[in-house]
Design a protein around this motif. Structure first.
Motif, PDB file in Angstrom:
ATOM      1  N   CYS A 375       2.339  -6.100  14.112  1.00 35.73           N
ATOM      2  CA  CYS A 375       1.874  -6.244  15.494  1.00 35.73           C
ATOM      3  C   CYS A 375       1.881  -4.873  16.163  1.00 35.73           C
ATOM      4  O   CYS A 375       2.945  -4.352  16.516  1.00 35.73           O
ATOM      5  CB  CYS A 375       2.757  -7.223  16.260  1.00 35.73           C
ATOM      6  SG  CYS A 375       2.249  -7.451  17.981  1.00 35.73           S
ATOM      7  N   GLY A 376       0.701  -4.283  16.311  1.00 39.52           N
ATOM      8  CA  GLY A 376       0.587  -3.012  17.016  1.00 39.52           C
ATOM      9  C   GLY A 376       0.435  -3.259  18.501  1.00 39.52           C
ATOM     10  O   GLY A 376      -0.347  -4.107  18.933  1.00 39.52           O
ATOM     11  N   GLN A 377       1.190  -2.490  19.283  1.00 34.86           N
ATOM     12  CA  GLN A 377       1.149  -2.591  20.748  1.00 34.86           C
ATOM     13  C   GLN A 377       0.705  -1.240  21.324  1.00 34.86           C
ATOM     14  O   GLN A 377       1.470  -0.550  22.000  1.00 34.86           O
ATOM     15  CB  GLN A 377       2.522  -2.980  21.295  1.00 34.86           C
ATOM     16  CG  GLN A 377       3.053  -4.292  20.748  1.00 34.86           C
ATOM     17  CD  GLN A 377       4.408  -4.688  21.330  1.00 34.86           C
ATOM     18  OE1 GLN A 377       4.565  -5.771  21.882  1.00 34.86           O
ATOM     19  NE2 GLN A 377       5.417  -3.816  21.202  1.00 34.86           N
ATOM     20  N   PRO A 378      -0.538  -0.836  21.064  1.00 35.06           N
ATOM     21  CA  PRO A 378      -0.952   0.516  21.459  1.00 35.06           C
ATOM     22  C   PRO A 378      -0.909   0.772  22.954  1.00 35.06           C
ATOM     23  O   PRO A 378      -0.660   1.908  23.379  1.00 35.06           O
ATOM     24  CB  PRO A 378      -2.378   0.623  20.918  1.00 35.06           C
ATOM     25  CG  PRO A 378      -2.834  -0.785  20.719  1.00 35.06           C
ATOM     26  CD  PRO A 378      -1.611  -1.560  20.362  1.00 35.06           C
ATOM     27  N   THR A 379      -1.121  -0.277  23.771  1.00 34.51           N
ATOM     28  CA  THR A 379      -1.110  -0.048  25.222  1.00 34.51           C
ATOM     29  C   THR A 379       0.303   0.122  25.770  1.00 34.51           C
ATOM     30  O   THR A 379       0.469   0.521  26.919  1.00 34.51           O
ATOM     31  CB  THR A 379      -1.827  -1.194  25.951  1.00 34.51           C
ATOM     32  OG1 THR A 379      -1.484  -2.450  25.352  1.00 34.51           O
ATOM     33  CG2 THR A 379      -3.332  -1.017  25.898  1.00 34.51           C
TER      34      THR A 379
END
Length: 522
Positions: A375-379
């Motif tokens: 799960c990438g959370q770039p923001t």
């Protein structure tokens, strides 16, 4: 009318662009031909869900690029052309079935404190590994950054022998041959620490019991601890845009919607390429193909070297990946703790046995009953990727078979990705919902990218394999892609091979492209 250049590069991935930047800097007239509508390959960014929400198509983590030899030489120039990184100090974490979590930040005592809550012994081990990392990294990064030549590898190993003796050298070799489970079990006491690091092996086709896989969990853990992680400011395509601008400034060209159908070979020498629309681009010095192994043979036909052709034909691919891009009203409310909202990556991979089972299922052609979720959370790192107050999630569903033969859970009765995509995506979202209740209610838009769609978009991602070929020991180091050709040469004169299929392999570090360019132009 034919166009004549010094070098024609087939495929517009970041390795091609890095190669072109260096060649153009050495005075070569270079043209890059990309079959798709935009360059970048797996490194691109777009509004795949809703306007204003920018999602990285496949690659998100640009740490390898930021730390690469290519960036060291060209970073200032690329910054002038708009390259900008978004640094993350809270790098990666794992959540566990009992409602706990563990994460690595680039504050040593913060990370060691979290580990210490699981195991005081492991916390001390972590501190020791961190202290030893600079000396050990010299050898390991030296190997991974060297040309694929026996002499180059031998030089680095001899240097290690002189520094640490025969025992020290043998320890390094043993480590390079170890599986993730081997190294993690002998290094750490806590199963949660082992799972935290073991998840990184799955990014590169190294399930817990695959020999040669210990290197990658170690390097990711230590490098993130030492340097943090970087994403692309505004999206991973910041590096693509900057490299294209650099190439064009030097008189080169990057042409999209240009599908190469044939490498023109005359008397055993590559002379140029022909496009689907009949155009021809001739090359005075080199034709360079950034393609999957089997695809290269389709472009050239027979090369006159049976062993090379057999190796390229039988080159094995890693299991595929499904991507799920989500536009969100807010970040997930992680059951294990609010602090997880700060992390660039959260792995939903609770133990090594589950990782091994998932990998085996995918290798058998089965949809895993409990796929691993990255799960990438770039923001959380770069708020500019979404409208104010909103977010994007970047979900990698690992592993997924390129061709489906069945379902491990016995619930999905279809075997084509066009109809299996939705139920398999729901399975992944169920897992996310378990660890972060209420996540589904925050979804504003979603876009599913199946392994079949990844390959259709980029033929190098065969069966959704994002690393363009397995990195197991039989296809790595001097054997990537075929013994005797790991330096990008081919049996055809003036035809060269680059990209993730060639040593040093996958990742955003641009090593294959840069090493080849140095080989050709110094």
């Amino acid at each position: 009318m034919d166009e004549t250049l010094d070098s024609v590069i087939v495929g517009g991935g970041h390795n091609s662009l890095a190669c072109a930047v260096h060649l153009a800097s050495k005075g070569w007239k270079v043209g890059v031909l990309e079959r798709g509508s935009q360059p970048g390959g797996a490194v691109k960014t777009g509004e795949y869900t809703l306007p204003g929400f920018r999602h990285d198509w496949a690659a998100m983590n640009l740490s390898l690029f930021a730390g690469s030899a290519f960036h060291k030489e060209y970073g200032a120039e690329l910054s002038r052309h708009g390259l900008k990184f978004a640094p993350a100090s809270d790098c990666f974490a794992s959540v566990f079935s009992d409602g706990t979590w563990l994460g690595v930040s680039n504050d040593l005592e913060l990370t060691a404190g979290r580990i210490g809550a699981m195991s005081a012994e492991d916390a001390e081990t972590w501190r020791s590994l961190s202290a030893e990392f600079p000396a050990r990294a010299e050898c390991l990064f030296g190997l991974l950054g060297s040309p694929a030549k026996k002499r180059a590898f031998a030089y680095i190993l001899i240097k290690e022998w002189r520094r640490n003796g025969t025992g020290g050298l043998l320890d390094v070799i043993r480590f390079l041959l170890s599986s993730p489970r081997d190294w993690l079990n002998e290094t750490f006491v806590s199963p949660k620490v082992r799972a935290l690091l073991g998840a990184w092996g799955m990014h590169l086709d190294f399930a817990p019991d695959i020999s040669g896989g210990a290197l990658f969990p170690y390097l990711e853990g230590m490098a993130n601890q030492a340097f943090g992680m970087v994403l692309g400011d505004g999206g991973a395509d910041t590096l693509v845009k900057a490299m294209v601008a650099s190439i064009e400034e030097k008189g080169g060209s990057v042409v999209s919607n240009a599908e190469v159908t044939r490498v023109i070979v005359e008397n055993g020498e590559a002379r140029g390429v022909e496009l689907a629309d009949g155009r021809r681009f001739m090359a005075r010095r080199a034709v360079i193909a950034n393609v999957a192994p089997k695809a290269l043979l389709k472009l050239t036909g027979e090369t006159g070297n049976d062993r090379y052709e057999r190796g390229m034909t039988t080159s094995a691919h890693a299991p595929g990946t499904m991507m799920i891009h989500l536009a969100m009203s807010g970040l997930p409310d992680w059951r294990a703790g609010e602090e997880l909202k700060n992390f660039a990556y959260v792995h939903l991979a609770p133990d090594l046995d589950q990782m091994a089972r998932t990998y085996a299922q995918a290798q058998a052609g089965l949809l895993p009953d409990e796929p691993i979720i990255v799960c990438g959370q770039p923001t959380a790192v770069d708020p500019s990727r979404a409208p104010e107050g909103k977010h994007v999630l970047w979900l990698q569903v690992r592993m997924a078979p390129g061709t489906i033969s069945g379902d491990s859970a016995g619930e999905i009765g279809v075997t084509d990705w066009s109809t299996a995509a939705e139920p398999f995506a729901e399975r992944a979202l169920d897992i996310l919902e378990h660890y972060a209740p209420g996540t589904r209610a925050k979804i504003l838009g979603r876009h599913i990218v199946t392994p079949a769609m990844l390959e259709a978009d980029n033929p190098n991602l065969v069966g959704g394999d994002q690393i363009c070929g397995s990195h197991h020991l039989t296809q790595h180091f001097l054997f990537r892609p075929v013994r005797g050709f790991a330096d990008g040469t081919t049996p055809v004169r003036n035809l060269f091979h680059t990209g993730a299929a060639v040593w040093p392999g996958a990742g955003t570090g641009a090593g294959p492209g840069y090493l080849l360019a140095q080989k050709l132009a110094g």
